[in-house]
Write an enzyme that holds these catalytic residues in place. Structure first.
Site, PDB file in Angstrom:
ATOM      1  N   GLY A  99       0.826  -1.210   0.000  1.00  0.00           N
ATOM      2  CA  GLY A  99       0.000   0.000   0.000  1.00  0.00           C
ATOM      3  C   GLY A  99       0.851   1.248   0.000  1.00  0.00           C
ATOM      4  CB  THR A 101       1.065   3.810   4.670  1.00  0.00           C
ATOM      5  OG1 THR A 101      -0.181   4.444   4.364  1.00  0.00           O
ATOM      6  CG2 THR A 101       1.684   4.500   5.874  1.00  0.00           C
ATOM      7  CG  ASP A 155       0.760  -3.949   5.623  1.00  0.00           C
ATOM      8  OD1 ASP A 155       0.760  -2.977   4.833  1.00  0.00           O
ATOM      9  OD2 ASP A 155       0.219  -5.038   5.349  1.00  0.00           O
ATOM     10  CG  ASP A 158      -7.735  -0.519   4.058  1.00  0.00           C
ATOM     11  OD1 ASP A 158      -7.190   0.314   3.311  1.00  0.00           O
ATOM     12  OD2 ASP A 158      -7.635  -1.741   3.894  1.00  0.00           O
ATOM     13  CD  GLU A 177      -1.770  -6.271   3.270  1.00  0.00           C
ATOM     14  OE1 GLU A 177      -1.306  -5.268   2.732  1.00  0.00           O
ATOM     15  OE2 GLU A 177      -2.924  -6.328   3.740  1.00  0.00           O
TER      16      GLU A 177
HETATM   17  O1  LIG Z   1      -4.444  -4.508   0.591  1.00  0.00           O
HETATM   18  C1  LIG Z   1      -3.925  -3.487   1.015  1.00  0.00           C
HETATM   19  C2  LIG Z   1      -3.420  -3.312   2.358  1.00  0.00           C
HETATM   20  O2  LIG Z   1      -4.146  -3.925   3.352  1.00  0.00           O
HETATM   21  C3  LIG Z   1      -3.032  -1.887   2.730  1.00  0.00           C
HETATM   22  O3  LIG Z   1      -2.120  -1.990   3.773  1.00  0.00           O
HETATM   23  C4  LIG Z   1      -4.188  -1.024   3.173  1.00  0.00           C
HETATM   24  O4  LIG Z   1      -5.154  -1.007   2.162  1.00  0.00           O
HETATM   25  C5  LIG Z   1      -3.729   0.411   3.488  1.00  0.00           C
HETATM   26  O5  LIG Z   1      -3.220   0.977   2.335  1.00  0.00           O
HETATM   27  P1  LIG Z   1      -2.759   2.504   2.272  1.00  0.00           P
HETATM   28  O6  LIG Z   1      -1.562   2.626   3.140  1.00  0.00           O
HETATM   29  O7  LIG Z   1      -2.448   2.733   0.819  1.00  0.00           O
HETATM   30  O8  LIG Z   1      -3.908   3.334   2.745  1.00  0.00           O
END
Ligand SMILES: O=C[C@H](O)[C@H](O)[C@H](O)COP(=O)(O)O
Length: 303
Positions: A99, A101, A155, A158, A177
Site C-alpha cells: 500500500g 503507506t 504495514d 484501512d 499480508e
Molecule cells: O491490501 C492493502 C493493504 O491492506 C493496505 O495496507 C491497506 O489497504 C492500506 O493501504 P494505504 O496505506 O495505501 O492506505
C-alpha cells in the site's frame, strides 16, 4: 498549531516539501512569528522564506513543525520512516506490507541498506507490487517457506479501532499480508489519523477474498451470515469492469456496512467457517504497535 512537545519522525521531509510548494510557503510566512518566538529570534514575513531556508536544519532538529501543514503523503512518509528507524535492526527478518503507506517503509529500508546503516536483512513481501519495489531497491528477499519466523512486519491499514483491531485489504493484498504478519513477533501498523475509527467497517469496504469457483454462490452465503447482518456485498471490479483478481488468482467480495460491525470476532469466525472464503480483512489481535501521524504530530498506540 505546533507544539514543543511534539516530535516528528521525519520533519525535515515535511519542511522541504513545504518550501518547494509555493502556496505552502505563504502558510509558513504567516506563521513565522510563532517559529521565531520558539527560537527566540525576530524576523519579518517578507524575509521568512530566506530565513526559514537558513534555519531549516535547526527547526527540523527541534521538531516544531505542525503536521497540519503536511500533505497526506508527508504523514505516510513520517510513519513509514519511523517504523523502520525504530523497529528494524541489522540481522532481522522483516515482513514488508503493501500500500501507499507501507511503500514508504520499504523505501526507508532500501535507503538504510544502501547506506550501510542496516545489514544482513531478509524481507518477506506481501504482494507482487511490494516485491517489485523491494527488488528495485536491492532489498534481499526471502519467503515464509525459508524463514517462517519474522522479527517484525510493517504495514498500513484501512481502519484501526480503539483496541488496535484492523480492517485491511482495500488494496487487495489481505491474504499474503495476514499470512506474513501472523508470523511476526512484532507487527507494526503505520497510519495517518484518518484511519482511526470508532468501530470497524464504517469508512469503506471490508474485503473478503474468495475462490473464483462459484464466487456468486459464496458471495450470497456471505451476505446471508447473521454475524454480518446489514451488510451489502459487492464483487470488486477493475476500472474496465472486469472482476478484480488478487495476486493469488482469487476474487474479492467487498462488504459495506451502514453501522460498525457489531461483533468483529463473530464476523471473523463466521467468515472463516464459510467454504469458498479464502481470507477476510479483519486483522484482530494482531497489531503490536500502531504508529499514527496526525495534526498533533506522530504518536504510538501500544496493545
Ligand atoms: O491490501 C492493502 C493493504 O491492506 C493496505 O495496507 C491497506 O489497504 C492500506 O493501504 P494505504 O496505506 O495505501 O492506505
Amino acid at each position: 498549531m505546533f507544539d514543543r512537545s511534539v516530535s516528528f519522525a521525519s520533519p525535515t521531509g515535511t519542511f522541504l516539501w513545504t518550501l518547494k510548494n509555493q502556496p505552502r510557503v505563504c502558510n509558513i510566512g504567516a506563521r513565522t512569528d510563532r517559529y521565531t518566538r520558539i527560537l527566540g529570534r525576530s524576523t519579518t514575513a517578507s524575509t521568512s522564506g530566506r530565513w526559514l531556508r537558513a534555519h531549516s536544519r535547526r527547526l527540523a532538529v527541534g521538531g516544531v513543525f505542525s503536521t497540519s501543514m503536511a500533505s497526506a503523503d508527508d504523514l505516510k512518509k513520517q510513519v513509514g520512516y519511523k517504523a523502520v528507524d525504530d523497529y528494524v535492526r541489522s540481522g532481522m527478518v522483516v515482513g514488508l506490507g503493501t500500500g501507499s503507506t507501507a511503500a514508504f517503509a520499504v523505501e526507508r529500508l532500501g535507503q538504510k541498506l544502501a547506506a550501510g546503516a542496516l545489514r544482513d536483512i531478509r524481507c518477506v513481501p506481501t504482494s507482487v507490487r511490494t516485491e517489485e519495489q523491494a527488488r528495485s531497491l536491492n532489498i534481499p528477499l526471502t519467503t515464509l517457506d525459508e524463514d517462517a519466523e519474522l522479527d517484525v512486519a510493517i504495514d498500513g491499514a484501512d481502519e484501526v479501532d480503539s483496541a488496535l483491531n484492523l480492517v485491511k485489504g482495500r488494496g487487495g493484498a489481505l491474504l499474503r499480508e495476514k499470512m506474513v504478519e501472523v508470523c511476526a513477533k512484532q507487527f507494526i501498523v503505520i497510519v495517518d489519523e484518518s484511519k482511526l475509527v470508532p468501530g470497524l467497517g464504517v469508512s469503506g469496504a471490508m474485503p473478503v477474498e474468495v475462490t473464483p469457483f462459484c464466487w456468486q454462490h459464496t458471495m450470497r452465503k456471505i451476505a446471508a451470515l447473521p454475524a454480518l447482518a446489514g451488510c451489502r456485498a459487492e464483487a470488486r471490479r477493475d476500472a474496465a469492469g472486469a472482476l478484480y483478481v488478487t495476486d493469488n488468482g482469487n476474487y474479492i467480495v467487498d462488504l459495506y456496512f451502514e453501522k460498525p460491525i457489531a461483533d468483529a470476532y463473530q464476523a471473523a469466525q463466521a467468515l472463516r467457517d464459510t467454504v469458498g472464503v479464502v481470507e477476510h480483512g479483519l486483522f484482530l489481535d494482531m497489531a503490536s504497535v500502531v504508529i499514527v501521524a496526525g495534526a498533533q504530530g506522530v504518536y504510538e498506540k501500544h496493545r
